[in-house]
Design a protein around this motif. Structure first.
Motif, short mmCIF file in Angstrom:
data_model
loop_
_atom_site.label_atom_id
_atom_site.label_comp_id
_atom_site.label_asym_id
_atom_site.label_seq_id
_atom_site.Cartn_x
_atom_site.Cartn_y
_atom_site.Cartn_z
N ASN A 92 0.83 -1.20 0.00
CA ASN A 92 0.00 0.00 0.00
C ASN A 92 0.87 1.26 0.00
O ASN A 92 0.56 2.23 -0.70
N ALA A 93 1.95 1.22 0.76
CA ALA A 93 2.83 2.39 0.86
C ALA A 93 3.56 2.70 -0.44
O ALA A 93 3.99 3.84 -0.65
N THR A 94 3.70 1.73 -1.34
CA THR A 94 4.38 1.99 -2.61
C THR A 94 3.57 2.91 -3.52
O THR A 94 4.14 3.55 -4.40
N GLY A 95 2.26 2.92 -3.36
CA GLY A 95 1.41 3.69 -4.25
C GLY A 95 1.19 3.03 -5.60
O GLY A 95 0.50 3.58 -6.46
N LYS A 96 1.74 1.84 -5.80
CA LYS A 96 1.55 1.12 -7.07
C LYS A 96 0.13 0.56 -7.11
O LYS A 96 -0.38 0.08 -6.10
N THR A 97 -0.49 0.63 -8.27
CA THR A 97 -1.87 0.15 -8.40
C THR A 97 -2.00 -1.00 -9.38
O THR A 97 -3.03 -1.68 -9.39
N GLN A 98 -1.00 -1.22 -10.22
CA GLN A 98 -1.03 -2.29 -11.21
C GLN A 98 -0.03 -3.37 -10.80
O GLN A 98 1.18 -3.11 -10.77
N ILE A 99 -0.54 -4.55 -10.48
CA ILE A 99 0.32 -5.64 -10.03
C ILE A 99 0.36 -6.72 -11.10
O ILE A 99 -0.68 -7.26 -11.49
N VAL A 100 1.57 -7.01 -11.60
CA VAL A 100 1.77 -8.11 -12.54
C VAL A 100 2.19 -9.30 -11.68
O VAL A 100 3.19 -9.25 -10.97
N LEU A 101 1.40 -10.37 -11.74
CA LEU A 101 1.53 -11.49 -10.83
C LEU A 101 1.90 -12.78 -11.56
O LEU A 101 1.33 -13.09 -12.61
N CYS A 102 2.83 -13.53 -10.96
CA CYS A 102 3.18 -14.84 -11.50
C CYS A 102 3.74 -15.70 -10.37
O CYS A 102 3.96 -15.21 -9.27
N GLY A 103 3.98 -16.97 -10.65
CA GLY A 103 4.60 -17.82 -9.66
C GLY A 103 4.05 -19.23 -9.62
O GLY A 103 3.38 -19.70 -10.54
N THR A 104 4.36 -19.90 -8.52
CA THR A 104 3.93 -21.27 -8.28
C THR A 104 3.42 -21.35 -6.85
O THR A 104 3.83 -20.55 -6.01
N GLU A 105 2.58 -22.22 -6.52
CA GLU A 105 1.72 -22.91 -7.42
C GLU A 105 0.55 -22.02 -7.75
O GLU A 105 -0.02 -21.40 -6.86
N ALA A 106 0.20 -22.00 -9.03
CA ALA A 106 -0.80 -21.06 -9.52
C ALA A 106 -2.14 -21.21 -8.81
O ALA A 106 -2.80 -20.22 -8.52
N HIS A 107 -2.52 -22.43 -8.51
CA HIS A 107 -3.86 -22.68 -7.95
C HIS A 107 -3.91 -22.51 -6.43
O HIS A 107 -4.99 -22.58 -5.85
N ILE A 108 -2.77 -22.27 -5.81
CA ILE A 108 -2.76 -22.10 -4.36
C ILE A 108 -2.28 -20.69 -4.03
O ILE A 108 -3.07 -19.76 -3.92
N SER A 128 0.49 -15.21 -17.59
CA SER A 128 0.08 -16.58 -17.89
C SER A 128 1.24 -17.56 -18.05
O SER A 128 1.22 -18.65 -17.48
N GLU A 129 2.25 -17.21 -18.84
CA GLU A 129 3.35 -18.16 -19.10
C GLU A 129 4.24 -18.37 -17.89
O GLU A 129 5.03 -19.30 -17.87
N ALA A 130 4.15 -17.51 -16.90
CA ALA A 130 5.03 -17.60 -15.74
C ALA A 130 4.27 -18.00 -14.48
O ALA A 130 4.71 -17.74 -13.37
N SER A 131 3.12 -18.65 -14.66
CA SER A 131 2.34 -19.14 -13.53
C SER A 131 2.07 -20.62 -13.77
O SER A 131 1.50 -20.99 -14.80
N ALA A 132 2.51 -21.46 -12.84
CA ALA A 132 2.44 -22.91 -13.06
C ALA A 132 2.11 -23.64 -11.77
O ALA A 132 2.28 -23.10 -10.67
N SER A 133 1.65 -24.87 -11.95
CA SER A 133 1.30 -25.75 -10.83
C SER A 133 1.84 -27.15 -11.12
O SER A 133 2.27 -27.44 -12.23
N ARG A 134 1.76 -28.02 -10.13
CA ARG A 134 2.17 -29.41 -10.35
C ARG A 134 1.38 -30.04 -11.48
O ARG A 134 1.92 -30.86 -12.23
N ARG A 135 0.13 -29.68 -11.62
CA ARG A 135 -0.71 -30.18 -12.71
C ARG A 135 -1.17 -28.99 -13.55
O ARG A 135 -1.73 -28.02 -13.04
N ALA A 136 -0.93 -29.08 -14.87
CA ALA A 136 -1.23 -27.96 -15.77
C ALA A 136 -2.69 -27.54 -15.69
O ALA A 136 -3.00 -26.35 -15.78
N GLN A 137 -3.60 -28.48 -15.51
CA GLN A 137 -5.02 -28.16 -15.45
C GLN A 137 -5.31 -27.22 -14.28
O GLN A 137 -6.15 -26.32 -14.40
N GLU A 138 -4.63 -27.41 -13.17
CA GLU A 138 -4.86 -26.54 -12.01
C GLU A 138 -4.38 -25.12 -12.29
O GLU A 138 -5.02 -24.15 -11.88
#
Length: 191
Positions: A92-108, A128-138
């Motif tokens: 909140n203190a950064t004042g940034k309003t647009q967050i680009v999100l990625c990581g693992t595990e995508a579904h958790i 999208s390309e930088a968010s993954a899980s143990r199972r692609a469907q998740e």
């Protein structure tokens, strides 16, 4: 809505050494995150990483960190980073309003962090390309759920070109020379 680097923050969730080897598409996710992370650092977009119980899952991928010249790491116990008061207040203190999100595990952890960001009023861009899980469907279902709640699915190229905004600047020329090349020529290992 276009991304603007002055309003943006890149948040990489739990790209951890102990988790990545079992993630379907983990190598591709790390490569994309590293590529965009390097671009973010060049363009002075803050890069934050989270680590879920690093004493159990290990720290962030060393080779990912090697691609970043400026970043901040947050350790967490909640699956969603927004449930961590110190993280939430600092964001909140950064004042940034647009967050680009990625990581693992995508579904958790990525999904719960994303839903928390949306609930708090941030504009969320699901890398999208930088968010993954143990199972692609998740991972796919997580993206769908995030987008159904207001996130926007994006690719690393979309983000980079929106941050750059125009092609007739010295900054674009530097970015093009250093970063706008195939990801396959920039392999990143988990360890």
């Amino acid at each position: 809505m276009l991304l603007q680097r002055e309003k943006s923050l890149l948040l990489m969730v739990d790209f951890q050494a102990g988790l990545l080897p079992v993630v379907d598409g983990g190598q591709k996710a790390v490569n994309e995150a590293a590529w965009l992370g390097e671009m973010a650092c060049l363009l002075e977009v803050p890069v934050w990483l989270t680590e879920q119980s690093p004493e159990k899952l290990g720290g962030s991928s060393v080779s990912l960190l090697a691609c970043l010249n400026n970043y901040r790491i947050w350790q967490k116990q909640h699956f969603g980073a927004m449930a961590e008061a110190e993280f939430r207040e600092a964001l909140n203190a950064t004042g940034k309003t647009q967050i680009v999100l990625c990581g693992t595990e995508a579904h958790i952890c990525v999904l719960q962090t994303g839903l928390g960001l949306l609930e708090a009023g941030y504009d969320l861009y699901w890398l999208s390309e930088a968010s993954a899980s143990r199972r692609a469907q998740e991972a796919s279902l997580a993206r769908e759920r995030a987008c159904a709640n207001g996130a926007v699915a994006v690719t690393a190229d979309m983000v980079a070109y929106e941050w750059l905004h125009r092609c007739d600047t010295a900054l674009f020329k530097e970015a093009h020379q250093r970063l706008l090349k195939p990801r396959s020529s920039r392999p990143v290992r988990f360890f």
